[in-house]
Design a protein around this motif. Structure first.
Motif, mmCIF file in Angstrom:
data_model
loop_
_atom_site.group_PDB
_atom_site.id
_atom_site.type_symbol
_atom_site.label_atom_id
_atom_site.label_comp_id
_atom_site.label_asym_id
_atom_site.label_seq_id
_atom_site.Cartn_x
_atom_site.Cartn_y
_atom_site.Cartn_z
ATOM 1 N N LYS A 10 0.814 -1.220 0.000
ATOM 2 C CA LYS A 10 0.000 0.000 0.000
ATOM 3 C C LYS A 10 0.848 1.271 0.000
ATOM 4 C CE LYS A 10 -3.601 0.589 -0.209
ATOM 5 N NZ LYS A 10 -4.326 0.865 -1.483
ATOM 6 N N THR A 11 1.981 1.214 -0.687
ATOM 7 C CA THR A 11 2.783 2.421 -0.894
ATOM 8 C C THR A 11 2.947 2.727 -2.375
ATOM 9 O OG1 THR A 11 4.862 1.144 -0.810
ATOM 10 C CG2 THR A 11 4.078 2.122 1.259
ATOM 11 N N ASP A 66 6.005 -5.620 -3.904
ATOM 12 C CA ASP A 66 5.094 -6.030 -2.844
ATOM 13 C C ASP A 66 5.683 -7.202 -2.043
ATOM 14 O OD1 ASP A 66 2.789 -6.013 -1.245
ATOM 15 O OD2 ASP A 66 1.463 -5.756 -2.948
ATOM 16 N N LYS A 90 4.397 6.253 2.019
ATOM 17 C CA LYS A 90 3.262 7.173 2.001
ATOM 18 C C LYS A 90 3.695 8.525 2.574
ATOM 19 C CE LYS A 90 -0.513 5.023 0.487
ATOM 20 N NZ LYS A 90 -1.375 5.571 -0.588
ATOM 21 N N TRP A 96 -0.694 5.878 5.501
ATOM 22 C CA TRP A 96 -0.445 4.495 5.096
ATOM 23 C C TRP A 96 -1.444 3.564 5.770
ATOM 24 C CZ3 TRP A 96 0.747 0.368 8.328
ATOM 25 C CH2 TRP A 96 0.883 -0.855 7.653
ATOM 26 N N SER A 99 -4.967 3.734 4.323
ATOM 27 C CA SER A 99 -5.015 3.082 3.022
ATOM 28 C C SER A 99 -5.002 1.569 3.175
ATOM 29 C CB SER A 99 -3.829 3.550 2.172
ATOM 30 O OG SER A 99 -3.848 2.943 0.908
ATOM 31 N N PHE A 100 -4.146 1.064 4.048
ATOM 32 C CA PHE A 100 -4.063 -0.379 4.276
ATOM 33 C C PHE A 100 -5.349 -0.904 4.891
ATOM 34 C CE2 PHE A 100 -2.853 -4.209 6.592
ATOM 35 C CZ PHE A 100 -2.146 -4.898 5.619
ATOM 36 N N THR A 103 -8.099 -1.358 2.339
ATOM 37 C CA THR A 103 -7.920 -2.576 1.550
ATOM 38 C C THR A 103 -8.364 -3.799 2.338
ATOM 39 O OG1 THR A 103 -6.106 -1.653 0.254
ATOM 40 C CG2 THR A 103 -6.213 -4.041 0.409
ATOM 41 N N ASN A 206 -4.979 0.474 -7.581
ATOM 42 C CA ASN A 206 -5.313 0.187 -6.179
ATOM 43 C C ASN A 206 -5.449 1.454 -5.339
ATOM 44 O OD1 ASN A 206 -5.941 -1.597 -4.102
ATOM 45 N ND2 ASN A 206 -3.824 -1.815 -3.447
ATOM 46 N N GLY A 209 -8.220 0.677 -2.754
ATOM 47 C CA GLY A 209 -8.188 -0.630 -2.105
ATOM 48 C C GLY A 209 -8.794 -1.737 -2.926
#
Length: 251
Positions: A10-11, A66, A90, A96, A99-100, A103, A206, A209
């Motif tokens: 998620k970056t 990833d 982020k 961050w 965002s994570f 998802t 993405n 998410g």
């Protein structure tokens, strides 16, 4: 291995993965990594691995983004000491996590893919592998499908994120390291990789998410999962039909 993306999930890893593939690199995201190298990664996660293990796994892969490779970047760098490293973060630790978390929640709501884990051996193996990796990288415990992300402790997750970033900045070779954000576009990335700038917009994946939905639409792994689901449902239908036939015949 020519390029290793070491940003935490998620970056911007999905965007970078698409960009590297566009530049001609044979690129493994987490899905291809776990699909083609799942057994090797389970050995590493559960029992440990050597430099030779990482070399054998990635000698024919140009780039990886990833997890789990971002978490094991130091060990991979020992196997491929000339690898160029792309590091993403982020704007802030809290951004961050938001965002994570988005998802994670989106994955938990995808009941269709949960159903597929009961109908596809590949999907079930993918679930188990994803759990084992997230247990190492994020400290999760729950292995029921995609509740693998439901018990992520935000304090621990942010600590892992913070420690990972500090480790990269402290220990990665400075002459092989690029700090990068997808919004910086092609120019900075291509200059670092000595590649011509493509005549297309830089990909942005993405953002909301939707990683699982993209996986279900685009991944070659999911094509196999869908084939297995069709076979399994067909067998179930045949079995139910046979049972119904014998029940009505004997009644």
């Amino acid at each position: 291995m020519l390029v290793l993306a070491v940003g935490f999930p998620k970056t911007g890893t999905k965007s970078l993965g698409v960009a590297l593939a566009k530049l001609g690199y044979k690129t493994y995201d987490y899905d291809k990594t776990l699909y083609y190298l799942g057994k090797e990664w389970m050995k590493i996660v559960e029992h440990g691995g050597t430099k030779d293990d990482f070399y054998k796994m990635y000698k024919d892969v140009d780039a990886s983004v990833d997890g789990p490779t971002s978490h094991f970047w130091h060990e991979i760098l020992e196997a491929f000491p000339d690898t160029k490293i792309v590091f993403m973060v982020k704007d802030s630790e809290e951004n961050w996590w938001k965002s994570f978390e988005k998802t994670c929640k989106r994955m938990q709501r995808n009941y269709l893919f949960r159903l597929f884990t009961f109908l596809s051996p590949t999907a079930n193996a993918f679930r188990h592998q994803l759990h084992c990796v997230s247990r190492v990288t994020l400290g999760t415990q729950n292995e029921s499908f995609f509740k693998v992300f439901a018990d992520v402790n935000p304090t621990i997750a942010k600590q892992r994120y913070r420690n990972h970033n500090a480790n990269v900045l402290m220990n990665a070779p400075k002459d092989q390291l690029l700090e990068f954000h997808p919004r910086e576009g092609w120019e900075k990335l291509c200059k670092f990789l000595n590649k011509p700038i493509p005549d297309v917009a830089f990909p942005h994946k993405n953002k909301n998410g939707e990683a699982l939905e993209d996986f279900m639409e685009e991944s070659p792994v999911f094509r196999r999962i869908k084939m297995e689901v069709k076979i399994t449902t067909s067998l179930i239908f045949v079995l139910i039909s046979l049972v119904a036939y014998y029940v009505f015949t004997l009644s």
